[in-house]
Motif scaffolding. Structure first.
Motif, PDB file in Angstrom:
ATOM      1  N   ASN A 141       3.083 -17.861  44.505  1.00 44.87           N
ATOM      2  CA  ASN A 141       2.349 -18.298  43.323  1.00 44.87           C
ATOM      3  C   ASN A 141       1.794 -17.118  42.533  1.00 44.87           C
ATOM      4  O   ASN A 141       1.844 -17.113  41.303  1.00 44.87           O
ATOM      5  CB  ASN A 141       1.232 -19.260  43.727  1.00 44.87           C
ATOM      6  CG  ASN A 141       1.764 -20.519  44.364  1.00 44.87           C
ATOM      7  OD1 ASN A 141       2.880 -20.937  44.099  1.00 44.87           O
ATOM      8  ND2 ASN A 141       0.980 -21.128  45.223  1.00 44.87           N
ATOM      9  N   VAL A 142       1.271 -16.123  43.237  1.00 54.44           N
ATOM     10  CA  VAL A 142       0.783 -14.917  42.572  1.00 54.44           C
ATOM     11  C   VAL A 142       1.941 -14.219  41.860  1.00 54.44           C
ATOM     12  O   VAL A 142       1.820 -13.805  40.705  1.00 54.44           O
ATOM     13  CB  VAL A 142       0.098 -13.960  43.577  1.00 54.44           C
ATOM     14  CG1 VAL A 142      -0.204 -12.619  42.938  1.00 54.44           C
ATOM     15  CG2 VAL A 142      -1.180 -14.593  44.119  1.00 54.44           C
ATOM     16  N   ALA A 143       3.087 -14.098  42.539  1.00 55.24           N
ATOM     17  CA  ALA A 143       4.263 -13.462  41.927  1.00 55.24           C
ATOM     18  C   ALA A 143       4.702 -14.221  40.679  1.00 55.24           C
ATOM     19  O   ALA A 143       5.034 -13.614  39.656  1.00 55.24           O
ATOM     20  CB  ALA A 143       5.403 -13.380  42.932  1.00 55.24           C
ATOM     21  N   ALA A 144       4.694 -15.549  40.731  1.00 58.36           N
ATOM     22  CA  ALA A 144       5.092 -16.355  39.579  1.00 58.36           C
ATOM     23  C   ALA A 144       4.155 -16.109  38.400  1.00 58.36           C
ATOM     24  O   ALA A 144       4.592 -15.971  37.255  1.00 58.36           O
ATOM     25  CB  ALA A 144       5.118 -17.836  39.938  1.00 58.36           C
ATOM     26  N   LEU A 145       2.859 -16.029  38.674  1.00 60.79           N
ATOM     27  CA  LEU A 145       1.884 -15.772  37.617  1.00 60.79           C
ATOM     28  C   LEU A 145       2.124 -14.382  37.001  1.00 60.79           C
ATOM     29  O   LEU A 145       2.171 -14.246  35.783  1.00 60.79           O
ATOM     30  CB  LEU A 145       0.464 -15.877  38.165  1.00 60.79           C
ATOM     31  CG  LEU A 145      -0.601 -15.749  37.099  1.00 60.79           C
ATOM     32  CD1 LEU A 145      -1.305 -17.080  36.910  1.00 60.79           C
ATOM     33  CD2 LEU A 145      -1.615 -14.696  37.472  1.00 60.79           C
ATOM     34  N   ILE A 146       2.306 -13.389  37.834  1.00 63.44           N
ATOM     35  CA  ILE A 146       2.533 -12.029  37.328  1.00 63.44           C
ATOM     36  C   ILE A 146       3.837 -11.938  36.534  1.00 63.44           C
ATOM     37  O   ILE A 146       3.885 -11.326  35.474  1.00 63.44           O
ATOM     38  CB  ILE A 146       2.506 -11.015  38.488  1.00 63.44           C
ATOM     39  CG1 ILE A 146       1.088 -10.926  39.052  1.00 63.44           C
ATOM     40  CG2 ILE A 146       2.999  -9.649  38.035  1.00 63.44           C
ATOM     41  CD1 ILE A 146       0.977 -10.162  40.365  1.00 63.44           C
TER      42      ILE A 146
END
Length: 79
Positions: A69-74
């Protein structure tokens, strides 16, 4: 119809990164792709207004999905 973020000007946009709303976390509402889409809207609006954006981690308790999820946001910050 424009979204709220598209209809308003801002020099900087801050978002609460509530990864605990993921389907596999306690909130049970959002897919990983939703975090990407939301950040795309934020980044697009920030660029349109010659401004910046940032996120503050608010939650996310399932260690099996928070990294995705963090990777998707970034990745949503990209052009």
């Amino acid at each position: 119809m424009a979204t709220f973020i598209e209809a308003h000007r801002a020099d900087i946009i801050g978002i609460p990164a509530g990864f605990d709303n993921h389907l596999d976390d306690w909130g049970g509402l959002l897919h990983t792709r939703d975090y990407h889409a939301m950040e795309r809207m934020v980044a697009s609006s920030a660029r349109k207004n010659n401004g910046g954006c940032f996120a503050i981690l608010e939650g996310g308790y399932n260690h099996d999905v928070i990294g995705q999820n963090v990777a998707a946001l970034i990745e949503g910050l990209g052009p």
